[in-house]
Structures are given as C-alpha cells and as structure tokens.
Design a protein around this motif. Structure first.
Motif, PDB file in Angstrom:
ATOM      1  N   GLN A   1     -26.435  21.777 -15.013  1.00 47.40           N
ATOM      2  CA  GLN A   1     -26.439  21.404 -16.439  1.00 47.40           C
ATOM      3  C   GLN A   1     -25.587  22.361 -17.273  1.00 47.40           C
ATOM      4  O   GLN A   1     -24.843  21.943 -18.160  1.00 47.40           O
TER       5      GLN A   1
ATOM      6  N   LYS B   1     -36.280  18.574 -18.100  1.00 47.72           N
ATOM      7  CA  LYS B   1     -37.432  18.819 -18.988  1.00 47.72           C
ATOM      8  C   LYS B   1     -38.725  18.321 -18.351  1.00 47.72           C
ATOM      9  O   LYS B   1     -39.751  19.003 -18.376  1.00 47.72           O
TER      10      LYS B   1
ATOM     11  N   ASP C   1     -30.501  23.522 -13.331  1.00 47.86           N
ATOM     12  CA  ASP C   1     -30.102  24.281 -14.530  1.00 47.86           C
ATOM     13  C   ASP C   1     -28.642  24.726 -14.421  1.00 47.86           C
ATOM     14  O   ASP C   1     -27.886  24.669 -15.393  1.00 47.86           O
TER      15      ASP C   1
ATOM     16  N   ALA D   1     -22.064  16.428 -21.132  1.00 51.22           N
ATOM     17  CA  ALA D   1     -23.482  16.622 -21.460  1.00 51.22           C
ATOM     18  C   ALA D   1     -24.003  15.516 -22.378  1.00 51.22           C
ATOM     19  O   ALA D   1     -25.190  15.162 -22.334  1.00 51.22           O
TER      20      ALA D   1
ATOM     21  N   ASN E   1     -30.627  16.017 -18.499  1.00 50.96           N
ATOM     22  CA  ASN E   1     -31.344  16.887 -19.425  1.00 50.96           C
ATOM     23  C   ASN E   1     -32.824  16.496 -19.502  1.00 50.96           C
ATOM     24  O   ASN E   1     -33.715  17.354 -19.446  1.00 50.96           O
ATOM     25  N   GLU E   2     -33.090  15.194 -19.611  1.00 49.05           N
ATOM     26  CA  GLU E   2     -34.465  14.705 -19.675  1.00 49.05           C
ATOM     27  C   GLU E   2     -35.200  14.945 -18.366  1.00 49.05           C
ATOM     28  O   GLU E   2     -36.381  15.288 -18.356  1.00 49.05           O
TER      29      GLU E   2
ATOM     30  N   LYS F   1     -27.269  13.098 -20.449  1.00 48.31           N
ATOM     31  CA  LYS F   1     -28.539  13.014 -21.187  1.00 48.31           C
ATOM     32  C   LYS F   1     -29.706  12.783 -20.237  1.00 48.31           C
ATOM     33  O   LYS F   1     -30.791  13.345 -20.414  1.00 48.31           O
TER      34      LYS F   1
END
Length: 241
Positions: free
Chosen positions: A211, A232, A208, A219, A228-229, A225
């Motif tokens: 990111q 998640k 985190d 980003a 980010n995935e 990307k």
C-alpha cells in the motif's frame, strides 16, 4: 427511380439502426479478431459485487473482427467471454487488464485462451509477466496435490510430512514473490489487484508495504481503495482476537 430511392433509404435506415451508438464518455476502445469465428456472440464482463456483469455484448456474423467502446473509472481486470452455444468447452473466457486507450485482442476460436495476444495495456503486460512465473508455482502445486492423493491411497507418515513441508515452502515463495512484484510496481493498478487476488491473507505487514508503494493515482483507483479497506478490516479482526 422513386422506388429505388425509397429502397436505398430503407436499407440505410436498417444499417443505421443496427449500428451501436458509441458512448461519448467511453475511454477504452477495444478492437479484436477471433480467427475461425464466423458466427456467435462475445461478451465483455467484469466482476462487480462478487458477480460477473456484462459491459457489452457483440454479435459476430460473418466477420471474425469485433469492436467495443466502454468506460471504466480506473484500470480493471475484464473478461472476454465467448458463447460457444452447445459446445461444452471450458476454453471460453479470456481475462485481460483493461486501461484507458486502445486495446487490441487477437486470438482463435480453436484455442481462445491459449492463442490470445493482447496489446495496448501496460497493466496487462505486467500481469502476463507475473503470470509467467506464477504458472510455475501452480504447476508445482498440482504436482504436490498429485503426490498427496497417491499418498492417501497408501498412507506414509514420512511422505506426508515431506509433502506438507514442500507445500509450505512453495506457498511462502509464491507469497513473497507476489508481494515483491506488487511492491515494485506500485505505479500501476496491477499492484493492489495482485495483493487482493493472490495474497489477500498474507501478513498485514506485507500488505502495508504494498500500500505504501502505491502512487497517489493508483491509491485512488478501484483496486487501490479496495486494498485500503481490506487492510483496515484485517487489522480490525487482528485486534479483536
């Protein structure tokens, strides 16, 4: 005279047909020299869907210099692969962080990986800086693996505990160093790349932080990307446990 003229046209046509057409959308111009290579083939590759795919193939015949024009949507780790034919050398793949602009690669046939000098990519400069420290972690890890193997031949509980503690300490230092390096270089695509390639299984708190350090442009990049995935997915799995 007419025959000479026709021969000249024929030769020119062969040369024109042999010359590669440059992609009008290409945003990366790569030039290089593999000293000692007089004949062979070079491949520019990238990882796509967990497999290596060829972006360009370059035939070397008499001249060790080469050139390539390619298009990438965002900076990305590529691999220059040398086809040595029947030679079983493992020194045939050269990773480099490509980014839009002019990139120069100079190396030798004898030490394709070790002699490589790459310029023109700020992301690659940062990757080399990171790798100079990371290589020390790798060396320490290999030393611990050697001790572990020797200990397995003549097991000793005290030695086993000592090795395991040393390994955990090494892993913690490597992960913290990588996370810090990535977070302090959030304006470059090297940041999400390192998070994914080196410490993907680190605590999500660190991911985190990395990111949040990314600039809007980074980003939106390929690795941005993907990071980010990945975060998640990690958080979804943590909730399910």
């Amino acid at each position: 005279m007419k025959k000479i003229f026709l021969v000249a046209i024929a030769v020119f046509t062969l040369i024109a047909c042999d010359k590669k057409e440059v992609d009008a959308d290409a945003n990366i111009h790569i030039t290089g020299d593999v000293k000692g290579l007089s004949q062979g083939k070079l491949y520019l590759q990238k990882i796509q869907d967990s497999a290596l795919v060829i972006l360009d193939s370059i035939i070397v015949n008499g001249d060790s210099k080469f050139e390539s024009h390619i298009k990438l949507d965002s900076p990305e780790m590529l691999y220059l692969f040398l086809d040595r034919g029947q030679t079983n050398s493992i020194d045939n793949s050269l990773p480099f962080f490509a980014e839009p602009g002019n990139i120069k690669i100079e190396t030798t046939l004898k030490h394709f990986f070790a002699d490589a000098k790459i310029s023109g990519s700020k992301n690659h400069d940062l990757w080399k800086k990171f790798d100079s420290i990371n290589s020390k972690f790798r060396d320490q890890n290999l030393a611990l693996m050697e001790k572990r193997l020797k200990n397995e031949l003549k097991p000793n509980a005290t030695t086993t505990d000592s090795i395991e503690k040393a390994y955990k300490s090494l892993l913690t230092r490597k992960y913290r160093y990588t996370a810090h390096f990535a977070a302090t270089n959030g304006n470059k695509e090297i940041a999400p790349y390192l998070a994914l390639s080196e410490i993907a299984d680190i605590n999500t708190t660190y991911l985190d932080t990395i990111q949040k350090s990314l600039t809007p442009e980074v980003a939106k990049s390929k690795y941005g990307k993907m990071l980010n995935e990945h975060i998640k997915e990690r958080k979804t799995l943590e909730v399910q446990k």
